[in-house]
Design an enzyme around this catalytic site. Structure first.
Site, PDB file in Angstrom:
ATOM      1  N   ASP A  60       0.941  -1.276  -0.029  1.00 60.97           N
ATOM      2  CA  ASP A  60       0.101   0.045  -0.204  1.00 60.97           C
ATOM      3  C   ASP A  60       0.796   1.492   0.182  1.00 60.97           C
ATOM      4  O   ASP A  60       0.279   2.458   0.024  1.00 60.97           O
ATOM      5  CB  ASP A  60      -0.956  -0.069   1.323  1.00 60.97           C
ATOM      6  CG  ASP A  60      -0.419  -0.132   2.431  1.00 60.97           C
ATOM      7  OD1 ASP A  60       0.886  -0.088   2.398  1.00 60.97           O
ATOM      8  OD2 ASP A  60      -1.186  -0.002   3.291  1.00 60.97           O
ATOM      9  N   SER A  61       2.360   1.026   0.054  1.00 63.64           N
ATOM     10  CA  SER A  61       3.252   2.173  -0.048  1.00 63.64           C
ATOM     11  C   SER A  61       2.824   2.828  -1.618  1.00 63.64           C
ATOM     12  O   SER A  61       3.391   3.775  -1.842  1.00 63.64           O
ATOM     13  CB  SER A  61       4.622   1.717   0.156  1.00 63.64           C
ATOM     14  OG  SER A  61       4.964   0.629  -0.769  1.00 63.64           O
ATOM     15  N   ASP A  99      -1.094  -6.081  -0.369  1.00 70.16           N
ATOM     16  CA  ASP A  99      -1.383  -5.632   0.699  1.00 70.16           C
ATOM     17  C   ASP A  99      -2.848  -5.267   1.018  1.00 70.16           C
ATOM     18  O   ASP A  99      -3.666  -4.716   0.022  1.00 70.16           O
ATOM     19  CB  ASP A  99      -0.600  -4.301   0.754  1.00 70.16           C
ATOM     20  CG  ASP A  99       0.137  -4.116   2.075  1.00 70.16           C
ATOM     21  OD1 ASP A  99       0.171  -5.016   2.860  1.00 70.16           O
ATOM     22  OD2 ASP A  99       1.129  -3.201   2.020  1.00 70.16           O
ATOM     23  N   LYS A 128      -1.031  -9.488   2.477  1.00 70.90           N
ATOM     24  CA  LYS A 128      -0.532  -9.063   3.846  1.00 70.90           C
ATOM     25  C   LYS A 128      -1.406  -8.190   4.716  1.00 70.90           C
ATOM     26  O   LYS A 128      -2.124  -7.450   4.008  1.00 70.90           O
ATOM     27  CB  LYS A 128       0.791  -8.304   3.360  1.00 70.90           C
ATOM     28  CG  LYS A 128       1.712  -7.757   4.629  1.00 70.90           C
ATOM     29  CD  LYS A 128       3.059  -7.237   4.444  1.00 70.90           C
ATOM     30  CE  LYS A 128       3.120  -5.895   3.761  1.00 70.90           C
ATOM     31  NZ  LYS A 128       2.509  -4.924   4.505  1.00 70.90           N
ATOM     32  N   GLU A 130      -1.545  -5.767   8.187  1.00 74.40           N
ATOM     33  CA  GLU A 130      -1.030  -5.222   9.328  1.00 74.40           C
ATOM     34  C   GLU A 130      -1.504  -5.184  10.430  1.00 74.40           C
ATOM     35  O   GLU A 130      -2.895  -5.267  10.724  1.00 74.40           O
ATOM     36  CB  GLU A 130      -0.895  -3.766   8.926  1.00 74.40           C
ATOM     37  CG  GLU A 130       0.144  -3.283   7.959  1.00 74.40           C
ATOM     38  CD  GLU A 130       0.431  -1.707   7.594  1.00 74.40           C
ATOM     39  OE1 GLU A 130       0.048  -0.807   8.670  1.00 74.40           O
ATOM     40  OE2 GLU A 130       0.998  -1.311   6.716  1.00 74.40           O
ATOM     41  N   GLU A 197       8.887  -4.675  10.897  1.00 76.48           N
ATOM     42  CA  GLU A 197       9.441  -3.173  10.372  1.00 76.48           C
ATOM     43  C   GLU A 197       9.868  -2.399  11.536  1.00 76.48           C
ATOM     44  O   GLU A 197       9.127  -2.397  12.705  1.00 76.48           O
ATOM     45  CB  GLU A 197       8.309  -2.551   9.545  1.00 76.48           C
ATOM     46  CG  GLU A 197       8.626  -1.247   8.892  1.00 76.48           C
ATOM     47  CD  GLU A 197       7.602  -0.743   7.856  1.00 76.48           C
ATOM     48  OE1 GLU A 197       6.547  -1.363   7.600  1.00 76.48           O
ATOM     49  OE2 GLU A 197       7.886   0.552   7.905  1.00 76.48           O
TER      50      GLU A 197
HETATM   51  O1  KIV Z   1       3.525  -1.003   1.600  1.00 82.13           O
HETATM   52  C1  KIV Z   1       4.687  -1.442   1.545  1.00 82.13           C
HETATM   53  O2  KIV Z   1       5.448  -1.318   0.671  1.00 82.13           O
HETATM   54  C2  KIV Z   1       5.274  -2.524   2.901  1.00 82.13           C
HETATM   55  C3  KIV Z   1       6.637  -2.582   2.922  1.00 82.13           C
HETATM   56  C4  KIV Z   1       7.458  -1.757   3.253  1.00 82.13           C
HETATM   57  C5  KIV Z   1       6.776  -3.684   3.917  1.00 82.13           C
HETATM   58  O3  KIV Z   1       4.214  -2.763   3.772  1.00 82.13           O
END
Ligand code: KIV
Length: 280
Positions: A60-61, A99, A128, A130, A197
């Site tokens: 989600d970055s 994500d 993934k 969080e 992280e």
């Molecule tokens: O969103 C992302 O890129 C991440 C990584 C930095 C682990 O969660």
């Protein structure tokens, strides 16, 4: 394990399939660290798929790197679907982890399952998620429903408003014990791996050593079972803030600027395009 000695070329030639979820624990047991990198689009996914990097995270970055937001909070399911689908088109044979964006699994089980299904149908092989508290039942439910889940604890950027900033997590006895406990509970709930992280190296190593599943570090030192980095960070393309844990494997922004300036110069000098770059 035959894939230990194989490179991307051999994998492409069909000697082994690309890494699968099953390989995560085998890799940890073998002692060979796992490499993961982010991608949000087809062109970079194609390049990553042609490299030796083990798998791709559509993080989600994307909200920050691609869309220019100042946090990951604006990412939603539709943004993630667009990026996951593009990455899948660029990397048809790669293991892709998608994500789950901010609050997307916090509106009840039905809505969570629907959102997870949407990411998998868009092309992700796994999701993934969080955070730990409040997620354990969901993780068990979706892994039992056929969706592999990667946990993510330590600095969880979606909780930035609770954490009060992008800070190292797990400092002090109580915070370290809570991270340890969360990691074990995520493993017990069915996660195939955990991203850790911004955690002190010694704590990350302790957590990795205590788990059967691999711990993938980002800002967690060399004792983790693998590493993940944002592609634009490792290529030196992110010209904004660079965290301490990022190593730039390329001075990408400078190289690109140089190429752009050369292009501009050739255009104004009328040295581009040449005859062989034009149609008769
Ligand atoms: O969103 C992302 O890129 C991440 C990584 C930095 C682990 O969660």
């Amino acid at each position: 394990m035959k894939w230990l000695k194989l490179n991307a070329d051999q994998i492409r030639k069909g000697q082994v399939p690309r890494m699968t979820i099953i390989d995560f624990q085998k890799r940890k047991a073998s002692g060979l660290p796992i490499s993961i990198v982010t991608s949000y689009d087809a062109w970079s996914a194609r390049i990553i798929a042609d490299s030796d990097v083990d798998c791709i995270l559509v993080g989600d970055s994307a909200a920050m790197i691609t869309h220019g937001y100042s946090s990951t909070i604006p990412a939603d399911i539709s943004m993630m679907v667009t990026h996951i689908a593009a990455v899948r088109r660029g990397a048809p044979d790669s293991l892709i982890i998608g994500d789950l964006p901010f609050l997307s699994v916090r509106m009840g089980l039905t809505e969570a399952v629907k959102n997870i299904g949407t990411l998998i149908r868009a092309g992700a092989n796994a999701v993934k998620l969080e955070g730990a508290d409040g997620n354990f039942e969901l993780i068990t439910h979706i892994t039992q429903s056929g969706v592999p889940v990667m946990g993510h604890i330590g600095l969880t950027p979606q909780s930035i408003n609770v954490l009060g900033g992008y800070k190292v997590q797990g400092r002090g006895e109580a915070a370290a014990a809570k991270l340890n406990e969360d990691a074990r509970a995520l493993e017990e709930s069915g996660c195939f791996a955990i991203v850790l992280e911004a955690v002190p190296s010694e704590l990350a190593k302790r957590i990795s050593d205590a788990l059967i599943i691999p711990v993938i570090g980002i800002g967690a030192g060399a004792g983790a079972d693998g590493q993940v980095l944002v592609l634009q960070d490792l290529l030196g393309l992110n010209t904004q803030f660079t965290p301490k844990f990022v190593r730039k494997f390329l001075d990408g922004a400078r190289l690109i600027r140089k190429a752009l300036n050369r292009y501009h110069e050739e255009v104004i000098k009328k040295a581009f395009p040449l005859e062989e770059e034009s149609y008769e």
